[in-house]
Motif scaffolding. Structure first.
Motif, PDB file in Angstrom:
ATOM      1  N   GLY A 147       0.802  -1.221   0.000  1.00  0.00           N
ATOM      2  CA  GLY A 147       0.000   0.000   0.000  1.00  0.00           C
ATOM      3  C   GLY A 147       0.834   1.268   0.000  1.00  0.00           C
ATOM      4  O   GLY A 147       0.370   2.323   0.461  1.00  0.00           O
ATOM      5  N   THR A 148       2.025   1.182  -0.562  1.00  0.00           N
ATOM      6  CA  THR A 148       2.978   2.300  -0.525  1.00  0.00           C
ATOM      7  C   THR A 148       2.386   3.597  -1.056  1.00  0.00           C
ATOM      8  O   THR A 148       2.624   4.677  -0.497  1.00  0.00           O
ATOM      9  N   CYS A 149       1.606   3.520  -2.128  1.00  0.00           N
ATOM     10  CA  CYS A 149       1.101   4.731  -2.784  1.00  0.00           C
ATOM     11  C   CYS A 149      -0.335   5.077  -2.417  1.00  0.00           C
ATOM     12  O   CYS A 149      -0.903   6.025  -2.961  1.00  0.00           O
ATOM     13  N   ARG A 150      -0.914   4.347  -1.474  1.00  0.00           N
ATOM     14  CA  ARG A 150      -2.344   4.520  -1.148  1.00  0.00           C
ATOM     15  C   ARG A 150      -2.708   5.961  -0.824  1.00  0.00           C
ATOM     16  O   ARG A 150      -3.744   6.461  -1.250  1.00  0.00           O
ATOM     17  N   GLU A 151      -1.897   6.624  -0.031  1.00  0.00           N
ATOM     18  CA  GLU A 151      -2.244   7.962   0.457  1.00  0.00           C
ATOM     19  C   GLU A 151      -1.464   9.074  -0.246  1.00  0.00           C
ATOM     20  O   GLU A 151      -1.465  10.214   0.219  1.00  0.00           O
ATOM     21  N   LEU A 152      -0.819   8.771  -1.359  1.00  0.00           N
ATOM     22  CA  LEU A 152      -0.027   9.788  -2.057  1.00  0.00           C
ATOM     23  C   LEU A 152      -0.881  10.653  -2.988  1.00  0.00           C
ATOM     24  O   LEU A 152      -0.441  11.736  -3.394  1.00  0.00           O
ATOM     25  N   HIS A 153      -2.062  10.160  -3.372  1.00  0.00           N
ATOM     26  CA  HIS A 153      -2.983  10.915  -4.239  1.00  0.00           C
ATOM     27  C   HIS A 153      -2.294  11.380  -5.532  1.00  0.00           C
ATOM     28  O   HIS A 153      -2.358  12.539  -5.917  1.00  0.00           O
ATOM     29  N   LEU A 154      -1.631  10.439  -6.169  1.00  0.00           N
ATOM     30  CA  LEU A 154      -0.916  10.730  -7.408  1.00  0.00           C
ATOM     31  C   LEU A 154      -1.899  10.900  -8.560  1.00  0.00           C
ATOM     32  O   LEU A 154      -2.992  10.317  -8.551  1.00  0.00           O
ATOM     33  N   PRO A 155      -1.533  11.650  -9.589  1.00  0.00           N
ATOM     34  CA  PRO A 155      -2.392  11.744 -10.780  1.00  0.00           C
ATOM     35  C   PRO A 155      -2.466  10.385 -11.473  1.00  0.00           C
ATOM     36  O   PRO A 155      -1.517   9.599 -11.436  1.00  0.00           O
ATOM     37  N   LEU A 156      -3.586  10.126 -12.119  1.00  0.00           N
ATOM     38  CA  LEU A 156      -3.804   8.814 -12.722  1.00  0.00           C
ATOM     39  C   LEU A 156      -2.992   8.590 -13.987  1.00  0.00           C
ATOM     40  O   LEU A 156      -2.677   7.451 -14.336  1.00  0.00           O
ATOM     41  N   GLU A 157      -2.648   9.649 -14.679  1.00  0.00           N
ATOM     42  CA  GLU A 157      -1.984   9.519 -15.969  1.00  0.00           C
ATOM     43  C   GLU A 157      -0.615   8.849 -15.822  1.00  0.00           C
ATOM     44  O   GLU A 157       0.182   9.197 -14.946  1.00  0.00           O
ATOM     45  N   HIS A 158      -0.358   7.879 -16.711  1.00  0.00           N
ATOM     46  CA  HIS A 158       0.949   7.217 -16.818  1.00  0.00           C
ATOM     47  C   HIS A 158       1.345   6.487 -15.536  1.00  0.00           C
ATOM     48  O   HIS A 158       2.525   6.319 -15.243  1.00  0.00           O
ATOM     49  N   GLN A 159       0.363   6.061 -14.766  1.00  0.00           N
ATOM     50  CA  GLN A 159       0.617   5.284 -13.563  1.00  0.00           C
ATOM     51  C   GLN A 159      -0.237   4.014 -13.596  1.00  0.00           C
ATOM     52  O   GLN A 159      -1.255   3.946 -14.307  1.00  0.00           O
ATOM     53  N   ALA A 160       0.176   3.032 -12.818  1.00  0.00           N
ATOM     54  CA  ALA A 160      -0.687   1.874 -12.616  1.00  0.00           C
ATOM     55  C   ALA A 160      -1.857   2.292 -11.720  1.00  0.00           C
ATOM     56  O   ALA A 160      -1.743   3.231 -10.932  1.00  0.00           O
ATOM     57  N   ILE A 161      -2.985   1.609 -11.868  1.00  0.00           N
ATOM     58  CA  ILE A 161      -4.159   1.873 -11.040  1.00  0.00           C
ATOM     59  C   ILE A 161      -4.424   0.635 -10.196  1.00  0.00           C
ATOM     60  O   ILE A 161      -4.599  -0.465 -10.722  1.00  0.00           O
ATOM     61  N   ARG A 162      -4.435   0.824  -8.864  1.00  0.00           N
ATOM     62  CA  ARG A 162      -4.688  -0.283  -7.941  1.00  0.00           C
ATOM     63  C   ARG A 162      -6.020  -0.099  -7.227  1.00  0.00           C
ATOM     64  O   ARG A 162      -6.442   1.029  -6.967  1.00  0.00           O
ATOM     65  N   VAL A 163      -6.655  -1.220  -6.876  1.00  0.00           N
ATOM     66  CA  VAL A 163      -7.896  -1.183  -6.110  1.00  0.00           C
ATOM     67  C   VAL A 163      -7.570  -1.452  -4.646  1.00  0.00           C
ATOM     68  O   VAL A 163      -6.715  -2.286  -4.319  1.00  0.00           O
ATOM     69  N   LYS A 164      -8.240  -0.754  -3.753  1.00  0.00           N
ATOM     70  CA  LYS A 164      -8.029  -0.928  -2.313  1.00  0.00           C
ATOM     71  C   LYS A 164      -8.752  -2.193  -1.842  1.00  0.00           C
ATOM     72  O   LYS A 164      -9.922  -2.408  -2.149  1.00  0.00           O
ATOM     73  N   VAL A 165      -8.041  -3.024  -1.096  1.00  0.00           N
ATOM     74  CA  VAL A 165      -8.657  -4.217  -0.521  1.00  0.00           C
ATOM     75  C   VAL A 165      -8.692  -4.064   0.996  1.00  0.00           C
ATOM     76  O   VAL A 165      -8.090  -3.145   1.563  1.00  0.00           O
ATOM     77  N   HIS A 166      -9.396  -4.981   1.656  1.00  0.00           N
ATOM     78  CA  HIS A 166      -9.612  -4.865   3.093  1.00  0.00           C
ATOM     79  C   HIS A 166      -9.271  -6.173   3.797  1.00  0.00           C
ATOM     80  O   HIS A 166      -9.129  -7.215   3.163  1.00  0.00           O
ATOM     81  N   ASP A 167      -9.160  -6.087   5.114  1.00  0.00           N
ATOM     82  CA  ASP A 167      -8.870  -7.250   5.949  1.00  0.00           C
ATOM     83  C   ASP A 167     -10.161  -8.030   6.169  1.00  0.00           C
ATOM     84  O   ASP A 167     -10.876  -7.826   7.152  1.00  0.00           O
ATOM     85  N   GLU A 168     -10.470  -8.892   5.220  1.00  0.00           N
ATOM     86  CA  GLU A 168     -11.674  -9.721   5.317  1.00  0.00           C
ATOM     87  C   GLU A 168     -11.476 -10.980   4.492  1.00  0.00           C
ATOM     88  O   GLU A 168     -10.770 -10.983   3.483  1.00  0.00           O
TER      89      GLU A 168
END
Length: 305
Positions: A131-152
């Motif tokens: 989750g290194t980039c979870r809270e960085l709020h990077l622009p979407l362009e030219h980056q990978a897009i990850r979905v947030k998962v939960h402890d379940e």
């Protein structure tokens, strides 16, 4: 519900009759169809038709750089030679990229995905994303897009393989839905298209078993209904590894369609059928279809080419 435009959804889902059972065969054109592919086609077709359902063909070709030249034509020729008939127009995922982008936008608007700048080199050998980039709020362009998962725990009861569970946070971490190079990930495309095509049952190889919890999770956050799953045992080669395009499995010989179809039916533990036109053989196989006779476990005994 996170979804694509409501009008588009209605149009897509009206293209198919939403029977109680709707199955599909969804090969990727990263190489020619082989005997393992035929086993999946036969099982998915017979299971659907034996439940008075429909059977749909979809070409899963979002990973455009990996498309093997001529493999899409080979898939279509095999379907014709083995006399499989899709109950809806065959779709190609590479023609539907705008749909997946729309779903990604909806997920981003709800704060469920984020941009990730981590490269494979940065991640090293750790397969669980921290989750290194979870809270960085990077622009979407030219980056990978990850979905947030939960402890379940996400669990499902596979028709053949029994209960299967995964905690995505501990087993995988936030996973990629779109690569840095713009390629839409298989997990997203398959979930969206299964919904839009009204699929209710997924019959596929056991090598895809570990993908299922990710797809169930995506369906949950998108508000889609959960599907039924049946993961088939895999045909193995003489080296004890699964038949696959990567292992250079022999391409199906369309001139031997009746003989190969007969072999696939027997490999699935079903009663033999008379050698005839493939369509006649498939009709007999459907009439005799018995899920309980499919070999148990994740491998089919014997060696195949």
């Amino acid at each position: 519900m996170v979804t694509v435009d409501n009008i588009l959804v209605e149009q897509q889902r009206n293209d198919v009759s939403l029977n109680r059972y709707s199955g599909r065969f969804a090969p990727s054109p990263t190489g020619p169809l082989h005997f393992g592919s035929l086993i999946t086609a036969v099982a998915s077709y017979c299971d659907a038709k034996s439940h008075d359902g429909q059977w749909i063909v979809r070409i899963e070709d979002t990973d455009i750089p990996r498309i093997y030249p001529g493999s899409e034509d080979h898939i279509l020729k095999c379907l014709e030679a083995f006399e499989f008939e899709s109950d809806a127009t065959i779709i190609f995922q590479k023609d539907r990229l705008d749909i997946y982008e729309s779903v990604l936008k909806d997920l981003h608007d709800q704060g469920l995905v984020y941009a990730c700048q981590c490269t494979r080199k940065m991640l090293g050998s750790n397969h669980i994303y921290a989750g290194t980039c979870r809270e960085l709020h990077l622009p979407l362009e030219h980056q990978a897009i990850r979905v947030k998962v939960h402890d379940e725990n996400i669990c499902f009861e596979d028709i053949l393989q029994g209960q299967h569970c995964s905690n995505l946070e501990y087993d995988l971490g936030d996973f990629v839905l779109k690569r840095r190079d713009g390629i839409i990930n298989y997990q997203l495309a398959v979930v969206v298209d299964d919904y839009l095509q009204g699929i209710t049952h997924v019959v596929r190889g056991a090598d895809l078993l570990d993908n299922t919890e990710r797809q169930i999770y995506l369906a949950q956050i998108l508000g889609y209904p959960q599907l039924e799953y049946m993961h088939l045992p895999l045909a193995m080669n003489e080296h004890g590894t699964k038949l696959s395009k990567q292992n250079l499995a022999q391409a199906l010989d369309t001139a031997q369609a009746p003989q190969l179809l007969s072999q696939a039916i027997l490999a699935l533990g079903q009663l033999p059928v008379d050698l005839d036109r493939p369509s006649v053989m498939l009709k007999q196989a459907v009439a005799q279809w018995d899920r309980n006779s499919i070999p148990k476990g994740t491998e089919i005994s014997g060696f195949f080419k």
